[in-house]
Scaffold this motif. Sequence first.
Motif, PDB file in Angstrom:
ATOM      1  N   LYS A  98      32.719  16.336 -26.231  1.00  0.00           N
ATOM      2  CA  LYS A  98      33.339  17.519 -25.628  1.00  0.00           C
ATOM      3  C   LYS A  98      33.868  18.427 -26.739  1.00  0.00           C
ATOM      4  O   LYS A  98      34.520  17.960 -27.676  1.00  0.00           O
ATOM      5  CB  LYS A  98      34.496  17.073 -24.715  1.00  0.00           C
ATOM      6  N   MET A 106      31.921  18.535 -21.742  1.00  0.00           N
ATOM      7  CA  MET A 106      32.242  17.114 -21.582  1.00  0.00           C
ATOM      8  C   MET A 106      31.363  16.274 -22.495  1.00  0.00           C
ATOM      9  O   MET A 106      30.336  16.740 -22.976  1.00  0.00           O
ATOM     10  CB  MET A 106      32.052  16.673 -20.133  1.00  0.00           C
ATOM     11  N   ARG A 107      31.794  15.038 -22.726  1.00  0.00           N
ATOM     12  CA  ARG A 107      31.000  14.107 -23.530  1.00  0.00           C
ATOM     13  C   ARG A 107      29.690  13.820 -22.792  1.00  0.00           C
ATOM     14  O   ARG A 107      29.691  13.568 -21.592  1.00  0.00           O
ATOM     15  CB  ARG A 107      31.770  12.812 -23.726  1.00  0.00           C
ATOM     16  N   THR A 108      28.589  13.876 -23.527  1.00  0.00           N
ATOM     17  CA  THR A 108      27.275  13.662 -22.920  1.00  0.00           C
ATOM     18  C   THR A 108      26.465  12.690 -23.765  1.00  0.00           C
ATOM     19  O   THR A 108      26.349  12.864 -24.977  1.00  0.00           O
ATOM     20  CB  THR A 108      26.510  15.011 -22.800  1.00  0.00           C
TER      21      THR A 108
END
Length: 196
Positions: A98, A106-108
């Motif tokens: 993120k 967001m964290r992906t």
Amino acid sequence: HATIEEGSTVSPQAAEMRAGVARVVGNSPAMRQVAELIRRFTRTDEPVLITGESGTGKELAARAIHESSRRSTGPFVVVNCAAIPSNLVASELFGYEKGAFTGAAMRTRGQIEHANGGTLFLDEIGDMPVDLQGHLLRFLQDGQIVRVGGREAITVNVRIVSATNVRLRQAIAEGRFREDLYYRLNVVTLPMPALR
């Protein structure tokens, strides 16, 4: 010529063995050799480099290797290195944290993480940008990735199968492909015969 076999009846043991060649059959000696190599490559976890002209069934061969390997219950993730814009390849493969860049809300997880426990098929590997080849090489050496914008190393257990229609030796000579990456990817080779 290769065809998909339909409606054949075989014993459960033969069916399991033939899953390794994904029901691909051929009458030519070249296709019989492909089937034999696929069977051999399912017994190892080494990286496989599939070479051949466009349209010769490189992805089908990669899927056949995965489906009869010990990783068959894991994911089979396909990444077309030629179809991803060069500025997105790193985040597509390794994921991102993120705030790593504008729009990273967001964290992906990247495709390598999605393939954990299974097989990552890198199609058109010869078209991967040179600056990202070093990141892929590090992953192949360490079995770890770092998401874009991250610091934490993440261990991932993935078998790599890659494919190319590019003559990688020529690409190395022209400075478009790293020789050290070539040797990491080309542990075992599956040459796909031309359709003609």
